[in-house]
Design a protein around this motif. Structure first.
Motif, PDB file in Angstrom:
ATOM      1  N   ARG A  89      49.802  39.577  44.622  1.00 36.59           N
ATOM      2  CA  ARG A  89      50.509  38.312  44.429  1.00 36.59           C
ATOM      3  C   ARG A  89      49.544  37.220  43.967  1.00 36.59           C
ATOM      4  NH1 ARG A  89      53.851  35.633  42.153  1.00 36.59           N
ATOM      5  NH2 ARG A  89      54.635  33.783  43.174  1.00 36.59           N
ATOM      6  N   LEU A  90      48.352  37.198  44.530  1.00 41.68           N
ATOM      7  CA  LEU A  90      47.360  36.205  44.107  1.00 41.68           C
ATOM      8  C   LEU A  90      46.950  36.417  42.653  1.00 41.68           C
ATOM      9  CD1 LEU A  90      45.127  35.959  47.287  1.00 41.68           C
ATOM     10  CD2 LEU A  90      46.650  34.200  46.369  1.00 41.68           C
ATOM     11  N   VAL A  91      46.796  37.660  42.256  1.00 42.86           N
ATOM     12  CA  VAL A  91      46.461  37.952  40.865  1.00 42.86           C
ATOM     13  C   VAL A  91      47.591  37.471  39.959  1.00 42.86           C
ATOM     14  CG1 VAL A  91      46.119  39.822  39.190  1.00 42.86           C
ATOM     15  CG2 VAL A  91      44.893  39.854  41.374  1.00 42.86           C
ATOM     16  N   ALA A  92      48.835  37.731  40.352  1.00 42.88           N
ATOM     17  CA  ALA A  92      49.986  37.290  39.553  1.00 42.88           C
ATOM     18  C   ALA A  92      50.038  35.765  39.487  1.00 42.88           C
ATOM     19  CB  ALA A  92      51.276  37.838  40.145  1.00 42.88           C
ATOM     20  N   MET A  93      49.754  35.091  40.593  1.00 43.97           N
ATOM     21  CA  MET A  93      49.773  33.629  40.595  1.00 43.97           C
ATOM     22  C   MET A  93      48.702  33.075  39.667  1.00 43.97           C
ATOM     23  SD  MET A  93      50.477  32.833  44.629  1.00 43.97           S
ATOM     24  CE  MET A  93      49.777  31.220  44.514  1.00 43.97           C
ATOM     25  N   THR A  94      47.550  33.719  39.635  1.00 46.29           N
ATOM     26  CA  THR A  94      46.471  33.280  38.752  1.00 46.29           C
ATOM     27  C   THR A  94      46.903  33.388  37.299  1.00 46.29           C
ATOM     28  OG1 THR A  94      44.842  33.988  40.368  1.00 46.29           O
ATOM     29  CG2 THR A  94      44.061  33.665  38.133  1.00 46.29           C
ATOM     30  N   ALA A  95      47.542  34.490  36.972  1.00 43.01           N
ATOM     31  CA  ALA A  95      48.022  34.667  35.598  1.00 43.01           C
ATOM     32  C   ALA A  95      49.092  33.621  35.278  1.00 43.01           C
ATOM     33  CB  ALA A  95      48.575  36.070  35.415  1.00 43.01           C
ATOM     34  N   ASP A  96      49.989  33.374  36.229  1.00 39.97           N
ATOM     35  CA  ASP A  96      51.026  32.354  36.028  1.00 39.97           C
ATOM     36  C   ASP A  96      50.389  30.982  35.827  1.00 39.97           C
ATOM     37  OD1 ASP A  96      52.900  34.337  36.390  1.00 39.97           O
ATOM     38  OD2 ASP A  96      53.441  33.721  38.431  1.00 39.97           O
ATOM     39  N   PHE A  97      49.391  30.667  36.623  1.00 43.28           N
ATOM     40  CA  PHE A  97      48.737  29.370  36.532  1.00 43.28           C
ATOM     41  C   PHE A  97      48.054  29.208  35.170  1.00 43.28           C
ATOM     42  CE2 PHE A  97      45.087  26.547  37.035  1.00 43.28           C
ATOM     43  CZ  PHE A  97      45.735  25.400  37.497  1.00 43.28           C
ATOM     44  N   ASN A  98      47.349  30.247  34.735  1.00 38.61           N
ATOM     45  CA  ASN A  98      46.688  30.182  33.430  1.00 38.61           C
ATOM     46  C   ASN A  98      47.699  29.949  32.310  1.00 38.61           C
ATOM     47  OD1 ASN A  98      43.988  30.350  34.020  1.00 38.61           O
ATOM     48  ND2 ASN A  98      43.954  32.584  34.018  1.00 38.61           N
TER      49      ASN A  98
END
Length: 74
Positions: free
Chosen positions: A50-59
């Motif tokens: 989930r953190l990896v997905a959030m990072t991608a979403d944020f970018n």
């Protein structure tokens, strides 16, 4: 050892059952601990994903030209 000799068989049977219950309890506790460790691993993996997905979403959001400074303060 303090049991009346006439009741020795009963006492031995009860003692054997008691020790079997203690072994069952110890086994259940070990299984529970293994389950907890497994659940923690799954939780950690899920949180990581989930953190990896959030990072991608944020970018993607950060680089989106339609994102305004006012949007970032909400």
């Amino acid at each position: 050892m303090l049991v009346d000799p006439g009741n020795r068989l009963v006492a031995d049977t009860l003692d054997g059952e008691w020790h079997e219950k203690l072994r069952t309890l110890a086994s259940a506790r070990e299984e529970r601990e293994r389950g907890r460790e497994h659940d923690q691993f799954i939780l950690d993996k899920a949180v990581h994903e989930r953190l990896v997905a959030m990072t991608a979403d944020f970018n993607a959001l950060w680089k989106d030209p339609d994102t305004q400074a006012a949007d970032a303060s909400d």
